[in-house]
Design a protein around this motif. Structure first.
Motif, PDB file in Angstrom:
ATOM      1  N   PRO A 145       0.811  -1.213   0.000  1.00 40.95           N
ATOM      2  CA  PRO A 145       0.000   0.000   0.000  1.00 40.95           C
ATOM      3  C   PRO A 145       0.852   1.274   0.000  1.00 40.95           C
ATOM      4  O   PRO A 145       2.040   1.247   0.304  1.00 40.95           O
ATOM      5  N   ILE A 146       0.192   2.363  -0.317  1.00 43.96           N
ATOM      6  CA  ILE A 146       0.778   3.693  -0.186  1.00 43.96           C
ATOM      7  C   ILE A 146       0.326   4.218   1.171  1.00 43.96           C
ATOM      8  O   ILE A 146      -0.870   4.167   1.500  1.00 43.96           O
ATOM      9  N   VAL A 147       1.254   4.698   1.983  1.00 38.98           N
ATOM     10  CA  VAL A 147       0.915   5.195   3.308  1.00 38.98           C
ATOM     11  C   VAL A 147       1.050   6.721   3.316  1.00 38.98           C
ATOM     12  O   VAL A 147       2.087   7.258   2.926  1.00 38.98           O
ATOM     13  N   TRP A 148      -0.022   7.402   3.737  1.00 41.50           N
ATOM     14  CA  TRP A 148      -0.001   8.855   3.875  1.00 41.50           C
ATOM     15  C   TRP A 148      -0.172   9.157   5.352  1.00 41.50           C
ATOM     16  O   TRP A 148      -1.056   8.612   6.015  1.00 41.50           O
ATOM     17  N   THR A 149       0.662  10.044   5.897  1.00 39.62           N
ATOM     18  CA  THR A 149       0.515  10.478   7.280  1.00 39.62           C
ATOM     19  C   THR A 149       0.375  11.991   7.305  1.00 39.62           C
ATOM     20  O   THR A 149       1.056  12.693   6.560  1.00 39.62           O
ATOM     21  N   GLY A 150      -0.507  12.485   8.140  1.00 45.69           N
ATOM     22  CA  GLY A 150      -0.683  13.927   8.261  1.00 45.69           C
ATOM     23  C   GLY A 150      -1.835  14.235   9.188  1.00 45.69           C
ATOM     24  O   GLY A 150      -2.560  13.350   9.635  1.00 45.69           O
ATOM     25  N   VAL A 151      -2.020  15.517   9.479  1.00 44.23           N
ATOM     26  CA  VAL A 151      -3.091  15.934  10.374  1.00 44.23           C
ATOM     27  C   VAL A 151      -4.425  15.880   9.638  1.00 44.23           C
ATOM     28  O   VAL A 151      -4.498  16.078   8.420  1.00 44.23           O
ATOM     29  N   TRP A 152      -5.488  15.633  10.383  1.00 42.33           N
ATOM     30  CA  TRP A 152      -6.782  15.378   9.768  1.00 42.33           C
ATOM     31  C   TRP A 152      -7.322  16.507   8.900  1.00 42.33           C
ATOM     32  O   TRP A 152      -8.017  16.237   7.923  1.00 42.33           O
ATOM     33  N   PRO A 153      -7.046  17.820   9.167  1.00 41.21           N
ATOM     34  CA  PRO A 153      -7.559  18.837   8.239  1.00 41.21           C
ATOM     35  C   PRO A 153      -6.993  18.703   6.821  1.00 41.21           C
ATOM     36  O   PRO A 153      -7.575  19.219   5.872  1.00 41.21           O
ATOM     37  N   ASN A 154      -5.880  17.977   6.659  1.00 43.65           N
ATOM     38  CA  ASN A 154      -5.308  17.802   5.327  1.00 43.65           C
ATOM     39  C   ASN A 154      -5.849  16.573   4.605  1.00 43.65           C
ATOM     40  O   ASN A 154      -5.474  16.317   3.466  1.00 43.65           O
ATOM     41  N   VAL A 155      -6.730  15.813   5.245  1.00 45.00           N
ATOM     42  CA  VAL A 155      -7.288  14.624   4.598  1.00 45.00           C
ATOM     43  C   VAL A 155      -8.232  15.017   3.466  1.00 45.00           C
ATOM     44  O   VAL A 155      -8.242  14.377   2.415  1.00 45.00           O
ATOM     45  N   ALA A 156      -9.031  16.067   3.642  1.00 42.76           N
ATOM     46  CA  ALA A 156      -9.973  16.483   2.591  1.00 42.76           C
ATOM     47  C   ALA A 156      -9.245  16.840   1.287  1.00 42.76           C
ATOM     48  O   ALA A 156      -9.642  16.363   0.218  1.00 42.76           O
ATOM     49  N   PRO A 157      -8.162  17.657   1.318  1.00 43.58           N
ATOM     50  CA  PRO A 157      -7.446  17.913   0.063  1.00 43.58           C
ATOM     51  C   PRO A 157      -6.821  16.640  -0.512  1.00 43.58           C
ATOM     52  O   PRO A 157      -6.766  16.462  -1.734  1.00 43.58           O
ATOM     53  N   LEU A 158      -6.365  15.746   0.353  1.00 42.78           N
ATOM     54  CA  LEU A 158      -5.821  14.469  -0.116  1.00 42.78           C
ATOM     55  C   LEU A 158      -6.910  13.679  -0.839  1.00 42.78           C
ATOM     56  O   LEU A 158      -6.681  13.154  -1.937  1.00 42.78           O
ATOM     57  N   ALA A 159      -8.092  13.617  -0.259  1.00 48.07           N
ATOM     58  CA  ALA A 159      -9.202  12.880  -0.883  1.00 48.07           C
ATOM     59  C   ALA A 159      -9.549  13.473  -2.243  1.00 48.07           C
ATOM     60  O   ALA A 159      -9.759  12.727  -3.219  1.00 48.07           O
ATOM     61  N   ARG A 160      -9.590  14.806  -2.334  1.00 46.70           N
ATOM     62  CA  ARG A 160      -9.894  15.436  -3.634  1.00 46.70           C
ATOM     63  C   ARG A 160      -8.849  15.054  -4.679  1.00 46.70           C
ATOM     64  O   ARG A 160      -9.176  14.753  -5.825  1.00 46.70           O
ATOM     65  N   TRP A 161      -7.570  15.059  -4.271  1.00 48.09           N
ATOM     66  CA  TRP A 161      -6.503  14.725  -5.216  1.00 48.09           C
ATOM     67  C   TRP A 161      -6.604  13.266  -5.643  1.00 48.09           C
ATOM     68  O   TRP A 161      -6.517  12.947  -6.825  1.00 48.09           O
ATOM     69  N   VAL A 162      -6.783  12.366  -4.682  1.00 44.71           N
ATOM     70  CA  VAL A 162      -6.898  10.934  -5.002  1.00 44.71           C
ATOM     71  C   VAL A 162      -8.107  10.690  -5.887  1.00 44.71           C
ATOM     72  O   VAL A 162      -8.031   9.923  -6.861  1.00 44.71           O
ATOM     73  N   ASN A 163      -9.242  11.330  -5.591  1.00 42.86           N
ATOM     74  CA  ASN A 163     -10.440  11.155  -6.417  1.00 42.86           C
ATOM     75  C   ASN A 163     -10.200  11.630  -7.850  1.00 42.86           C
ATOM     76  O   ASN A 163     -10.706  11.038  -8.800  1.00 42.86           O
ATOM     77  N   ALA A 164      -9.438  12.684  -8.016  1.00 42.63           N
ATOM     78  CA  ALA A 164      -9.189  13.242  -9.352  1.00 42.63           C
ATOM     79  C   ALA A 164      -8.125  12.470 -10.133  1.00 42.63           C
ATOM     80  O   ALA A 164      -8.190  12.386 -11.355  1.00 42.63           O
ATOM     81  N   HIS A 165      -7.132  11.903  -9.436  1.00 44.17           N
ATOM     82  CA  HIS A 165      -5.997  11.296 -10.124  1.00 44.17           C
ATOM     83  C   HIS A 165      -5.894   9.785  -9.974  1.00 44.17           C
ATOM     84  O   HIS A 165      -5.242   9.139 -10.783  1.00 44.17           O
ATOM     85  N   GLY A 166      -6.463   9.229  -8.928  1.00 37.19           N
ATOM     86  CA  GLY A 166      -6.343   7.797  -8.678  1.00 37.19           C
ATOM     87  C   GLY A 166      -4.958   7.440  -8.156  1.00 37.19           C
ATOM     88  O   GLY A 166      -4.046   8.265  -8.139  1.00 37.19           O
ATOM     89  N   LEU A 167      -4.827   6.211  -7.705  1.00 36.09           N
ATOM     90  CA  LEU A 167      -3.547   5.717  -7.195  1.00 36.09           C
ATOM     91  C   LEU A 167      -3.309   4.308  -7.716  1.00 36.09           C
ATOM     92  O   LEU A 167      -4.262   3.563  -7.952  1.00 36.09           O
ATOM     93  N   PRO A 168      -2.051   3.910  -7.869  1.00 37.23           N
ATOM     94  CA  PRO A 168      -1.747   2.573  -8.394  1.00 37.23           C
ATOM     95  C   PRO A 168      -1.806   1.461  -7.346  1.00 37.23           C
ATOM     96  O   PRO A 168      -1.619   0.298  -7.676  1.00 37.23           O
ATOM     97  N   ALA A 169      -2.079   1.812  -6.096  1.00 37.00           N
ATOM     98  CA  ALA A 169      -2.105   0.825  -5.009  1.00 37.00           C
ATOM     99  C   ALA A 169      -3.075   1.305  -3.933  1.00 37.00           C
ATOM    100  O   ALA A 169      -3.461   2.482  -3.916  1.00 37.00           O
ATOM    101  N   PRO A 170      -3.458   0.431  -3.016  1.00 32.13           N
ATOM    102  CA  PRO A 170      -4.338   0.859  -1.915  1.00 32.13           C
ATOM    103  C   PRO A 170      -3.679   1.951  -1.078  1.00 32.13           C
ATOM    104  O   PRO A 170      -2.463   1.993  -0.930  1.00 32.13           O
ATOM    105  N   LEU A 171      -4.503   2.828  -0.522  1.00 27.39           N
ATOM    106  CA  LEU A 171      -4.021   3.939   0.295  1.00 27.39           C
ATOM    107  C   LEU A 171      -4.366   3.683   1.759  1.00 27.39           C
ATOM    108  O   LEU A 171      -5.510   3.375   2.087  1.00 27.39           O
ATOM    109  N   VAL A 172      -3.383   3.828   2.630  1.00 25.99           N
ATOM    110  CA  VAL A 172      -3.583   3.758   4.076  1.00 25.99           C
ATOM    111  C   VAL A 172      -3.354   5.173   4.602  1.00 25.99           C
ATOM    112  O   VAL A 172      -2.309   5.775   4.346  1.00 25.99           O
ATOM    113  N   VAL A 173      -4.338   5.709   5.321  1.00 22.70           N
ATOM    114  CA  VAL A 173      -4.253   7.066   5.855  1.00 22.70           C
ATOM    115  C   VAL A 173      -4.078   6.981   7.373  1.00 22.70           C
ATOM    116  O   VAL A 173      -4.904   6.384   8.059  1.00 22.70           O
ATOM    117  N   LEU A 174      -2.997   7.579   7.860  1.00 19.13           N
ATOM    118  CA  LEU A 174      -2.753   7.671   9.298  1.00 19.13           C
ATOM    119  C   LEU A 174      -2.911   9.125   9.703  1.00 19.13           C
ATOM    120  O   LEU A 174      -2.168   9.990   9.239  1.00 19.13           O
TER     121      LEU A 174
END
Length: 191
Positions: A145-174
């Motif tokens: 998997p791809i692991v992303w770590t960061g504070v929760w207010p940054n999850v929304a921009p991450l979700a928008r980017w992932v929704n627009a671009h996709g990822l080549p592997a599962p995403l784990v959000v910490l």
């Protein structure tokens, strides 16, 4: 500085703000730095939300007040600014020169940014402390998997980017969100 009190006779008062507990920049730079610097005989640190307390040094984390208020503050105390994730371009920094010139010091975490701020106020670059660290891998892994770590207010921009671009592997959000019950990926904005 308090009127009539010699600075050497009391601790230096350092105020950090504006207090914003939901922001990672506040937690790591404002709150933790204030606690780390607090030495009752030398430095008294305190946080503020809106009203600037009577102090010797005011450290603004992320947000600066409007220019006229900032000028009044700078006439009474030293002003330090930590511009964390505020500006999106050199042009935005240039457009904010009037406020930046009110600062006695600008503290950065990225040396390559110094050239953009240096003309406005003296700058210093310090390493961002690491709260969490994992062991460095000894070999590269091409799968998993791809692991992303960061504070929760940054999850929304991450979700928008992932929704627009996709990822080549599962995403784990910490992240550090506060909730009474677990949240689903959809509640964070992921498709």
């Amino acid at each position: 500085m308090s009127a009539g009190t010699p600075l050497a006779a009391r601790p230096v008062r350092i105020a950090f703000g504006p207090e914003f507990p939901a922001a990672g920049s506040w937690q790591w730079i404002g709150d933790e730095l204030a606690r780390e610097l607090h030495e009752p005989d030398r430095y008294e640190t305190l946080a503020f939300h809106r009203e600037i307390p009577d102090c010797d040094v005011c450290v603004f984390v992320k947000w600066l007040p409007e220019r006229d208020l900032l000028r009044r503050i700078a006439s009474r105390m030293a002003v330090v600014y930590c511009p964390i994730d505020v500006y999106g371009s050199g042009a935005e920094i240039d457009a904010d020169r009037a406020r930046l010139r009110c600062c006695d010091r600008i503290v950065l975490h990225a040396p390559f940014l110094e050239k953009y701020f240096r003309g406005a106020a003296p700058t210093v670059c310090i390493d961002h402390h690491l709260r969490f660290a994992t062991p460095v891998r000894t070999e590269f892994r091409a799968d998993g998997p791809i692991v992303w770590t960061g504070v929760w207010p940054n999850v929304a921009p991450l979700a928008r980017w992932v929704n627009a671009h996709g990822l080549p592997a599962p995403l784990v959000v910490l992240t550090n969100f506060d909730a009474e019950s677990p949240r689903t990926p959809a509640e964070f904005g992921f498709d």
